[in-house]
Design an enzyme around this catalytic site. Structure first.
Site, PDB file in Angstrom:
ATOM      1  CB  ALA A 148      -0.867  -0.017   1.252  1.00  0.00           C
TER       2      ALA A 148
ATOM      3  N   GLY B 206       0.417  -5.113   0.686  1.00  0.00           N
ATOM      4  CA  GLY B 206      -0.700  -5.140  -0.256  1.00  0.00           C
ATOM      5  C   GLY B 206      -0.313  -5.738  -1.601  1.00  0.00           C
TER       6      GLY B 206
ATOM      7  CD  GLU C 276      -2.660  -7.720   2.397  1.00  0.00           C
ATOM      8  OE1 GLU C 276      -2.416  -6.533   2.097  1.00  0.00           O
ATOM      9  OE2 GLU C 276      -3.283  -8.051   3.418  1.00  0.00           O
TER      10      GLU C 276
ATOM     11  CD  GLU D 199       1.206  -5.779   5.433  1.00  0.00           C
ATOM     12  OE1 GLU D 199       2.061  -6.653   5.685  1.00  0.00           O
ATOM     13  OE2 GLU D 199       0.510  -5.792   4.410  1.00  0.00           O
TER      14      GLU D 199
HETATM   15  N1  3HC Z   1       4.580   3.447   0.053  1.00  0.00           N
HETATM   16  C1  3HC Z   1       5.039   4.636  -0.349  1.00  0.00           C
HETATM   17  N2  3HC Z   1       6.320   4.862  -0.673  1.00  0.00           N
HETATM   18  C2  3HC Z   1       7.163   3.832  -0.572  1.00  0.00           C
HETATM   19  C3  3HC Z   1       6.755   2.558  -0.141  1.00  0.00           C
HETATM   20  C4  3HC Z   1       5.387   2.378   0.171  1.00  0.00           C
HETATM   21  N3  3HC Z   1       4.892   1.203   0.562  1.00  0.00           N
HETATM   22  N4  3HC Z   1       7.833   1.742  -0.139  1.00  0.00           N
HETATM   23  C5  3HC Z   1       8.875   2.479  -0.536  1.00  0.00           C
HETATM   24  N5  3HC Z   1       8.475   3.742  -0.798  1.00  0.00           N
HETATM   25  C6  3HC Z   1       9.286   4.843  -1.301  1.00  0.00           C
HETATM   26  C7  3HC Z   1      10.333   5.299  -0.291  1.00  0.00           C
HETATM   27  O1  3HC Z   1       9.795   6.232   0.611  1.00  0.00           O
HETATM   28  C8  3HC Z   1      11.393   5.888  -1.186  1.00  0.00           C
HETATM   29  O2  3HC Z   1      10.921   7.156  -1.577  1.00  0.00           O
HETATM   30  P1  3HC Z   1      11.944   8.362  -1.889  1.00  0.00           P
HETATM   31  O3  3HC Z   1      12.815   7.866  -2.999  1.00  0.00           O
HETATM   32  O4  3HC Z   1      11.047   9.479  -2.250  1.00  0.00           O
HETATM   33  O5  3HC Z   1      12.681   8.572  -0.622  1.00  0.00           O
HETATM   34  C9  3HC Z   1      11.332   4.989  -2.409  1.00  0.00           C
HETATM   35  O6  3HC Z   1      10.064   4.349  -2.381  1.00  0.00           O
HETATM   36  C10 3HC Z   1      12.401   3.931  -2.452  1.00  0.00           C
HETATM   37  O7  3HC Z   1      12.376   3.218  -1.231  1.00  0.00           O
HETATM   38  P2  3HC Z   1      13.696   2.524  -0.677  1.00  0.00           P
HETATM   39  O8  3HC Z   1      14.782   3.530  -0.564  1.00  0.00           O
HETATM   40  O9  3HC Z   1      13.297   1.779   0.543  1.00  0.00           O
HETATM   41  O10 3HC Z   1      14.045   1.529  -1.892  1.00  0.00           O
HETATM   42  P3  3HC Z   1      14.775   0.135  -1.868  1.00  0.00           P
HETATM   43  O11 3HC Z   1      14.950  -0.244  -3.282  1.00  0.00           O
HETATM   44  O12 3HC Z   1      15.936   0.147  -0.938  1.00  0.00           O
HETATM   45  O13 3HC Z   1      13.711  -0.877  -1.199  1.00  0.00           O
HETATM   46  C11 3HC Z   1      11.552  -1.849  -0.887  1.00  0.00           C
HETATM   47  C12 3HC Z   1      12.535  -1.173  -1.863  1.00  0.00           C
HETATM   48  C13 3HC Z   1      12.109  -3.205  -0.437  1.00  0.00           C
HETATM   49  C14 3HC Z   1      10.246  -2.018  -1.569  1.00  0.00           C
HETATM   50  C15 3HC Z   1      11.414  -0.941   0.371  1.00  0.00           C
HETATM   51  O14 3HC Z   1      11.097   0.372  -0.068  1.00  0.00           O
HETATM   52  C16 3HC Z   1      10.342  -1.370   1.335  1.00  0.00           C
HETATM   53  O15 3HC Z   1      10.540  -2.292   2.096  1.00  0.00           O
HETATM   54  N6  3HC Z   1       9.212  -0.651   1.324  1.00  0.00           N
HETATM   55  C17 3HC Z   1       8.158  -0.883   2.292  1.00  0.00           C
HETATM   56  C18 3HC Z   1       7.281  -1.997   1.895  1.00  0.00           C
HETATM   57  C19 3HC Z   1       6.148  -2.146   2.862  1.00  0.00           C
HETATM   58  O16 3HC Z   1       6.262  -1.919   4.054  1.00  0.00           O
HETATM   59  N7  3HC Z   1       5.002  -2.554   2.350  1.00  0.00           N
HETATM   60  C20 3HC Z   1       3.826  -2.742   3.139  1.00  0.00           C
HETATM   61  C21 3HC Z   1       3.051  -1.473   3.137  1.00  0.00           C
HETATM   62  S1  3HC Z   1       1.659  -1.536   4.205  1.00  0.00           S
HETATM   63  C22 3HC Z   1       0.520  -2.404   3.334  1.00  0.00           C
HETATM   64  O17 3HC Z   1       0.746  -2.848   2.238  1.00  0.00           O
HETATM   65  C23 3HC Z   1      -0.806  -2.537   4.017  1.00  0.00           C
HETATM   66  C24 3HC Z   1      -1.689  -3.496   3.337  1.00  0.00           C
HETATM   67  O18 3HC Z   1      -1.685  -4.719   3.987  1.00  0.00           O
HETATM   68  C25 3HC Z   1      -3.090  -2.977   3.326  1.00  0.00           C
END
Ligand code: 3HC
Ligand code: NAI
Length: 684
Positions: free
Chosen positions: A61, A100, A103, A123
């Site tokens: 998400a 997400g 998912e 999450e």
């Molecule tokens: N939402 C919004 N922005 C995100 C994001 C997300 N889920 N994940 C990464 N970004 C953004 C970062 O803020 C960063 O932005 P910036 O360049 O403007 O600073 C950019 O993407 C790159 O992120 P990273 O520097 O972390 O890039 P990497 O290549 O090192 O890593 C990744 C990529 C492994 C995808 C890492 O970004 C990550 O782990 N992201 C989080 C993933 C996450 O937590 N997903 C679950 C979200 S909650 C959810 O899905 C709820 C659902 O169940 C309803």
């Protein structure tokens, strides 16, 4: 186009292209929603391949939307739409399918992935649980135990393991699209695999849930989301499919607005902002291909290991052959530990050690791009080392000190090419800790500063820029915390009560047990040096203990007794006497202490110090202070770091509580910066 369609014969390929990580923003959800309808209406489409452009599959998400009103189509509706589409969808995964994103993949009829890809439900790292069926569908594909591991730890798994777990159907070699099309051609689209809702969720032993909860309670230290995630998986096994989805949704919504989730989102964005300070936009870092490390003691060996782990060849310099032997042995010991712990194989460990060349002559550093000094914390010794380095190294080589408390400006004073010097302050053990304080002097060239940030990136650590002051950001705050811990002892608390309160707050260890583990002599040495610099030191009890030879676990006595070398400390009559003596010297009135009062007395003054650090420009942003506290000192991530925590407590309230402490003689006065931020509502 955020979501585009191409045709490959009977197969439709839907591509999400939403940099940087294809997060499920409203535009992506809308695009996918419409695509399901479009493709369901096309009779000549046999199946749909969902693939992503750029570096990753859908990474989850869009976290930046979490604080805002939700916009349709909602993710939970989108996953059901894909799951019940007339056409079977196949998720083709590269990079990471997270949250997400995973998912969505779980609602596709098939999932294929490159071997380098990973899938997971991270999450809990954002203080929430999956919100679109992750806890309900995962056990139906992977079984309950695997689901508990995946969801409560938030750790992703690589594709080959995911295949073994039943989470994906095939690992693709070579080109993902070609491989996915080839996979699709082998599928039987008449007899499709069962949907999650038609699969059983499995069964576990009756005591499974209590055991799993007890195991989690041991490690979560007050973090809410992992336990709530466990409850969701339990519900997934006990309730109907729809009932379990509703329970998960309710939990997700309750947590999304929680203080912990807000704190963890704050940390998420701080961590991503830290490696890219705006002042370095457009600056090319000086390249670092070979590193020299001076000193093979605790820090030097750790730093050399961290460099090797980052793939950099290292030249380790010690003062004489026997010290060099000890230094190299220190390094091998680190790798022995890593090897036996299963982190790397014995072969990999041997290769890493082979990448370290030991030398006693600095002439060996003639071609090094970066040299990091980690010798004794003594200005004269360090100045001598840098004077010699200046004559042996290339004039554009970066020369860095790992000093804890000395002024880098004074260490480098008078040396040629001042633009190439800076401090790189690692934390101990350097090969484990995920923080690097980067401290430029007034003359440091931006390309040298940028090289520090680039080094942190290859070492996988969080870089924080700090200004020059006693202890930079981290040790300066630690000094306040330790002084406060002693203050409350003099005012009637015991070391055990202080440690227990700080553990209940979420620290992995209390301040006294941490000192016993690390050794009281390190801080005593630093206090001595500070005294010689003319500073006033407040550590009346620690000083007494060191004078008694109580240096911590290594002497079987410190803040606690460790009879027979036990690692379990026992309260000590000697320490109680030392506190009494220090107390009668200081005549602080005694009182009783609750856990929250102890936490206030220790943490609020750290916030006050943080506000001073900000006002002095030692830290550029409150975010950086939070990162230092979390990555350097184990401040609970789910509280967001001291500055975020203070903000969430309410700055007016924080000021009032600090004023009360100060009036009782238990804290320094509230600083102007904190008072001002509270008054104007600017916050941190
Ligand atoms: N939402 C919004 N922005 C995100 C994001 C997300 N889920 N994940 C990464 N970004 C953004 C970062 O803020 C960063 O932005 P910036 O360049 O403007 O600073 C950019 O993407 C790159 O992120 P990273 O520097 O972390 O890039 P990497 O290549 O090192 O890593 C990744 C990529 C492994 C995808 C890492 O970004 C990550 O782990 N992201 C989080 C993933 C996450 O937590 N997903 C679950 C979200 S909650 C959810 O899905 C709820 C659902 O169940 C309803
Ligand atoms: P240490 O005493 O374990 O190691 C110092 C090493 O430097 C010794 O092996 C010594 O032989 C070597 N050395 C001394 N003079 C030398 C010279 N002229 N040439 C080559 N080698 C020389 O000390 P430690 O703990 O590794 O600390 C090193 C530096 O790192 C200090 O400045 C310290 O303040 C800093 N630091 C220490 C941390 C810690 O937790 N130990 C954390 C962060 C920084």
């Amino acid at each position: 186009m955020t979501v585009s369609l191409t045709r490959h014969g009977a197969f439709a390929v839907v591509c999400v292209d939403h940099p940087p990580v294809n997060a499920l923003s409203q535009a992506v959800r809308q695009g996918l929603w419409e695509m399901v309808g479009t493709l369901d209406a096309l009779d000549d489409v046999l199946a749909v391949i969902l693939i992503c452009a750029g570096r990753t599959f859908i990474a989850g998400a869009d976290v930046s939307e979490f604080g805002k009103p939700p916009l349709e189509p909602h993710l939970r509706d989108l996953v059901t739409r894909i799951e019940t589409a007339r056409k079977p969808w196949i998720a083709a995964i590269h990079g990471s399918a997270l949250g997400g994103g995973f998912e969505i993949a779980l609602t596709c009829r098939y999932r294929v992935a490159l071997a380098s890809a990973s899938v997971g439900l991270p999450e809990v790292n954002l203080g929430i649980v999956p919100g679109a069926g992750g806890t309900v569908r995962t056990p139906r594909f992977a079984g309950i135990e695997a689901a508990v591991e995946l969801v409560t730890t938030g750790k992703p798994v690589r594709a080959p393991k995911a295949k073994q777990m039943g989470l994906i159907d095939a690992v693709i070699e070579g080109d993902l699209l070609e491989g996915s099309l080839a996979f699709a051609r082998t599928c039987d689209f008449v007899h499709l695999p069962a949907l999650a809702q038609d699969r059983g969720s499995g069964a576990v032993e009756p005591d499974f849930w209590t055991t799993a909860e007890a195991a989690l309670l041991k490690c979560v230290r007050g973090e809410e989301a992992p336990l709530r995630a466990l409850a969701c998986i339990k519900a997934a096994t006990e309730r109907s499919f729809a009932g379990a989805l509703a329970f998960e949704r309710e939990t997700f919504l309750a947590l999304r607005g929680s203080r912990q989730a807000s704190a963890m989102r704050h940390v998420f964005f701080c961590e991503r902002a830290a490696p890219r300070p705006s002042e370095l936009n457009g600056v090319t870092p000086r390249p670092v291909r070979t590193v020299g490390v001076i000193g093979g003691g605790t820090m030097g060996a750790g730093i050399a290991t961290a460099c090797r782990d980052a793939g950099l060849p290292v030249i380790l310099i010690e003062q004489d052959p026997s010290a060099l032997g000890r230094g190299l042995a220190n390094l091998s010991r680190i790798y022995d530990g890593a090897g036996t712990g299963g982190r790397i194989s014995a072969q990999q460990a041997a290769d890493k050690v082979r990448g370290v060349t030991g030398q006693t002559d600095m002439a060996a550093l003639a071609e090094a791009d970066l040299v990091i000094e980690a010798v004794f914390e003594d200005l004269a010794v360090k100045r001598d080392v840098f004077a010699r380095l200046a004559s042996h190294c290339r004039s554009d080589a970066i020369l860095a000190t790992n000093t804890s408390y000395l002024d880098p400006q004074r260490i480098f004073e008078g040396l040629p090419h001042p633009e190439r010097f800076l401090a790189l302050h690692f934390f101990s053990p350097a090969q484990v800790m995920t923080l690097l304080e980067i401290v430029p002097t007034a003359q440091t060239d931006p390309s040298v500063l940028a090289a520090g940030f680039a080094l942190a990136r290859v070492m996988n650590t969080i870089p924080v820029r700090a200004g020059i002051c006693d202890g930079f950001i981290g040790n300066r705050m630690l000094k306040v915390l330790r002084a406060q811990a002693e203050r409350v002892l003099l005012a009637g608390a015991t070391p055990a009560a202080v440690d227990s309160a700080m553990r209940a707050f979420g620290q992995p260890m209390g301040p006294f047990e941490a000192q016993d583990l690390g050794g009281l002599d390190i801080a005593a040495f630093q206090r001595q040096a500070a005294r010689e610099r003319g500073e006033t030191i407040f550590a009346p009890v620690a000083e007494r203990l060191v004078a008694l030879g109580r240096l911590g676990q290594k002497t079987q006595a410190g803040w606690y007794d460790y009879p027979g070398g036990s690692r379990q400390g026992q309260e000590s009559a000697v320490v109680a006497k030392a506190i009494d003596e220090a107390d009668s010297a200081a005549s602080v009135p005694r009182r009783s202490w609750s856990e929250s009062q102890i936490v206030d007395a220790l943490v609020l003054p750290v916030v006050n110090e943080g506000a001073r650090i900000l006002a002095e420009g030692i830290a550029a942003r409150a975010c950086d202070i939070d990162l230092v506290a979390i990555h350097g000192y184990g401040f609970p991530r789910w509280l967001g770091g001291p500055m975020h925590w203070a903000q969430a407590e309410g700055l007016a309230d924080v000021v009032a509580r600090l004023e009360t402490l100060a009036a009782e003689g238990l804290a320094d006065p509230v600083c102007d910066g904190l008072r001002e931020r509270s008054r104007t509502g600017e916050g941190f």
